[in-house]
Write an enzyme that holds these catalytic residues in place. Sequence first.
Site, PDB file in Angstrom:
ATOM      1  NE  ARG A  56      64.347   9.607 -24.300  1.00 24.12           N
ATOM      2  CZ  ARG A  56      63.154   9.751 -24.866  1.00 24.12           C
ATOM      3  NH1 ARG A  56      62.874   9.163 -26.000  1.00 24.12           N
ATOM      4  NH2 ARG A  56      62.234  10.485 -24.258  1.00 24.12           N
ATOM      5  CB  THR A  57      72.840   8.580 -23.582  1.00 22.82           C
ATOM      6  OG1 THR A  57      73.018   9.976 -23.574  1.00 22.82           O
ATOM      7  CG2 THR A  57      74.195   7.908 -23.605  1.00 22.82           C
ATOM      8  CD  GLN A  58      68.120   4.236 -27.016  1.00 20.43           C
ATOM      9  OE1 GLN A  58      68.119   3.032 -26.829  1.00 20.43           O
ATOM     10  NE2 GLN A  58      67.012   4.924 -27.124  1.00 20.43           N
TER      11      GLN A  58
END
Lengths: 241, 223
Positions: free
Chosen positions: A18-20
């Site tokens: 996921r893009t954190q």
Amino acid sequence: MSSVELNQPKNSLSEIQRTQYPYVTGTSVVALKYKDGILMASDMGASYGSTLRYKSVERIKPIGKHSLLGATGELSDFQELLRYLDELILYDNMWDDGNSLGPKEVHNYLTRIMYNRRNKFNPLWNSLILGGVKNGQKYLGTVNMIGVHYEDDHVATGFGNHLARPILREEWHKDLSFEDGVKILEKCMRVLLYRDRSAVNKLQIAKITEEGVTISQPYALKTFWGFNAFQNPTAAAEGSW
Amino acid sequence: MSKQQANWSPYDNNGGSCVAIAGADYCVVAADTRMSTGYSILTRDYSKICKLADKCFLASSGFQADVRALQKNLAAKHLSYQHQHNKQMSCPAMAQLLSNTLYYKRFFPYYAFNVLGGLDSEGKGCVFTYDAVGSYEKVGYSAQGSGSTLIMPVLDKRLQSPSPLLLPSQDAVTPLSEEEAIDLVKTVFVAATERDIHTGDSVEIVVLNADGIRREHVELRKD
């Protein structure tokens, strides 16, 4: 250790990346309503962290016949979004019923995409500005990566909300001419160029009216760096060192 | 490359204050129109009040994206209610529905602070006040949102409503006339705007009574 591993929920989805945090990012977009439609401005820089990595990135794109989309934030997420929108417009076209999606519909779609992705803890790391004209109605709205959205007569993302919007609140009025609109946007972009370190001096201004979309060729603003405060920044605050 | 952003959060607080007052034959629902994030103003003209049914208005502050999702959710449920029952939902029924809708997301809550105001089936004013996970209570008046701590004690002192602990329970509708209630609402919003940075720009007031619905807009400080 990166927070990507630390923050994964312990469930069947835990393998999904996921893009954190963002990698390649674009900075502010500024847009306003004027007499005949919408004007939107953004520079063409894209940063890899604090490195100015790309200097010729188009961050304003036309969507369908009536809309203009400008994006701040992660560029890859913006490109994915453009693929969603291409598909949306294509499938809408395939009905061949003479109907087409206006800026209001596209903005609502973007709003739902952004909010849906935040609900999955997998956000698209962008702030978006959607402007357009359809049936004589001007539309200008924005949405950010957690789904907060609103319409206004002028909007700006990122640093633009701090530096450009005070200028817009002072100088905007509803029957701005094209020339005056461009002048105000250039003033905003110049302030951003001076004070936002990730802004570059290469920008595009886009126009959308009932007649359609025009996006300018990239150009640079005249700047003056000879101010005393720039050349000798500590003159007013001399210390022991 | 080192991480530059603070850890991502799915929530934000977009501020704003909501007030509702119930009278014997009217109800006033009000909210300011500022939307902010942190110290920044996003827009000065965003309505926090949503019409849920003919005699039922919801004022909500908190996280705007959640608030909008909640409003859409309730609107969809109310539409299906209309198809099933061929009538508008009553205000007390909507109050229970809102509670259930909020509690349904107990473990990933809507970050929304709601006041529901309207007229019951006898045309009497009613106000329901909520927390983010669905606890609710029928009251005579209420304030929610960023300015609620400044507004609520003023309402308490001015409206002197009977204690909810009294037995048998007493009716909580306020003794004020409609005009007095509207004036009070204007006063508390002007006061809250002085000290709460997230409240301001203008206040939208919805008045429900036997004649129908009336809306008022009053300008507030913009700083």
